[in-house]
Design an enzyme around this catalytic site. Structure first.
Site, short mmCIF file in Angstrom:
data_model
loop_
_atom_site.label_atom_id
_atom_site.label_comp_id
_atom_site.label_asym_id
_atom_site.label_seq_id
_atom_site.Cartn_x
_atom_site.Cartn_y
_atom_site.Cartn_z
CG HIS A 143 -1.90 -1.08 1.32
ND1 HIS A 143 -1.79 -2.10 2.22
CD2 HIS A 143 -3.03 -1.32 0.61
CE1 HIS A 143 -2.82 -2.93 2.08
NE2 HIS A 143 -3.58 -2.49 1.10
CD GLN A 187 -14.13 -5.11 -1.92
OE1 GLN A 187 -14.33 -3.91 -2.12
NE2 GLN A 187 -12.94 -5.66 -2.10
CG ASP A 215 -6.05 -7.13 -5.81
OD1 ASP A 215 -6.37 -8.27 -5.49
OD2 ASP A 215 -5.58 -6.31 -5.01
#
Ligand code: PAF
Length: 279
Positions: free
Chosen positions: A37, A61, A150
């Site tokens: 991150h 989600q 991702d």
């Protein structure tokens, strides 16, 4: 760093920045922040005048049998990391603030989100796209940064921005690994030390596939079968999928070529991990 608990507090702040001629980069996260991150925040900083990070474990989600309740949370640690990275503002709302009592609109993507993880997590990408569009709107973001880890999420978000003419620039940031190759993920915290060792097979299998490609192998089916066999040889693993697809369209390729995404999702014990390489 300004801590915003409401959408309006953040929007008011970014409106002030925009009036002063400043640009805004958004880094959406679900918290439990790690070096991966932090690398997104540094890329955000290079691409805009102000950096906003959202810390929001997005309930929409997660499927009914997924880990929403157990998803790791540590706001004090997250805020300290954000301060250290020089982030200008954080949006950390409760779900009720984000969605209200009675939200009835959500975004559906009908191709990229149906394959790979989408085949196993049917509501996941509708939840991701909807919350990301909301966050981009709330932060009035000029730029939004997402990790290549991702890869399917990134491809789906790029498609959303293209198809809905969302006025934001999406930046894909390189996947960050531990020194032994394990892709950084907040879910790594679920792994026992034995499972963590077993989990190394994800990146080892991908490294071997990359090496085969670099020495001239282009048969996608053969390379996918090799990755599957390599993972299956490690006890305590269960593979959801291994694919070779175009990194933008996520359509299967028969011949490996540049911009082919080799991606896999594997359960190690009870933890589902994903990893990928773009050739
Ligand atoms: O990648 C994530 O952590 C989440 O899917 C995101 C983009 C923050 C949306 O909730």
């Amino acid at each position: 760093m300004t801590i915003c608990r409401t959408k309006a507090a953040l929007t008011d702040l970014v409106n002030e920045w925009h009036r002063a001629g400043l640009t805004v980069a958004l880094v959406p996260t679900m918290g439990y922040l790690h070096e991966g991150h932090a690398s997104l925040m540094r890329i955000a900083r290079k691409n805009a005048d102000r950096v906003v990070v959202s810390v929001f474990v997005n309930p929409t989600q997660f499927g009914p049998n997924e880990d929403y309740a157990q998803y790791p949370r540590d706001e004090a640690h997250d805020f300290a990391l954000l301060e250290r990275e020089g982030v200008d503002a954080v949006l950390a709302p409760e779900p009720i603030e984000m969605y209200g009592e009675d939200a009835t609109v959500s975004l559906t993507e009908s191709e990229l989100s149906k394959v790979m993880c989408g085949a196993f997590r049917p509501i996941h990408f509708a939840g991701v796209l909807t919350v990301c569009l909301k966050l981009i709107n709330i932060a009035r973001a000029d730029v939004a940064v997402f990790g290549q880890k991702d890869a399917q999420q990134l491809a789906s978000l790029r498609r959303m921005v293209r198809d809905l003419d969302v006025p934001v620039r999406i930046i894909g940031a390189p996947l960050i690994r531990e020194s032994d190759g394990l892709a950084l993920s907040s879910r790594n915290t679920y792994l026992s030390s034995d499972e963590r060792t077993r989990a190394l097979v994800l990146h080892e299998a991908l490294d071997e596939a990359q090496a085969a490609y670099e020495s001239g192998e282009t048969d996608a089916a053969k390379v996918v079968a090799q990755i599957k066999a390599r993972v299956a040889a490690v006890p305590g693993t269960r593979t959801d999928y291994v694919v070779a697809v175009d990194a933008d369209s996520l359509r299967p390729v028969t011949k490996l070529r540049p911009n082919t995404l080799l991606a896999l999702a594997v359960h190690v014990g009870k933890t589902r991990l994903i990893d990928n390489h773009i050739l």
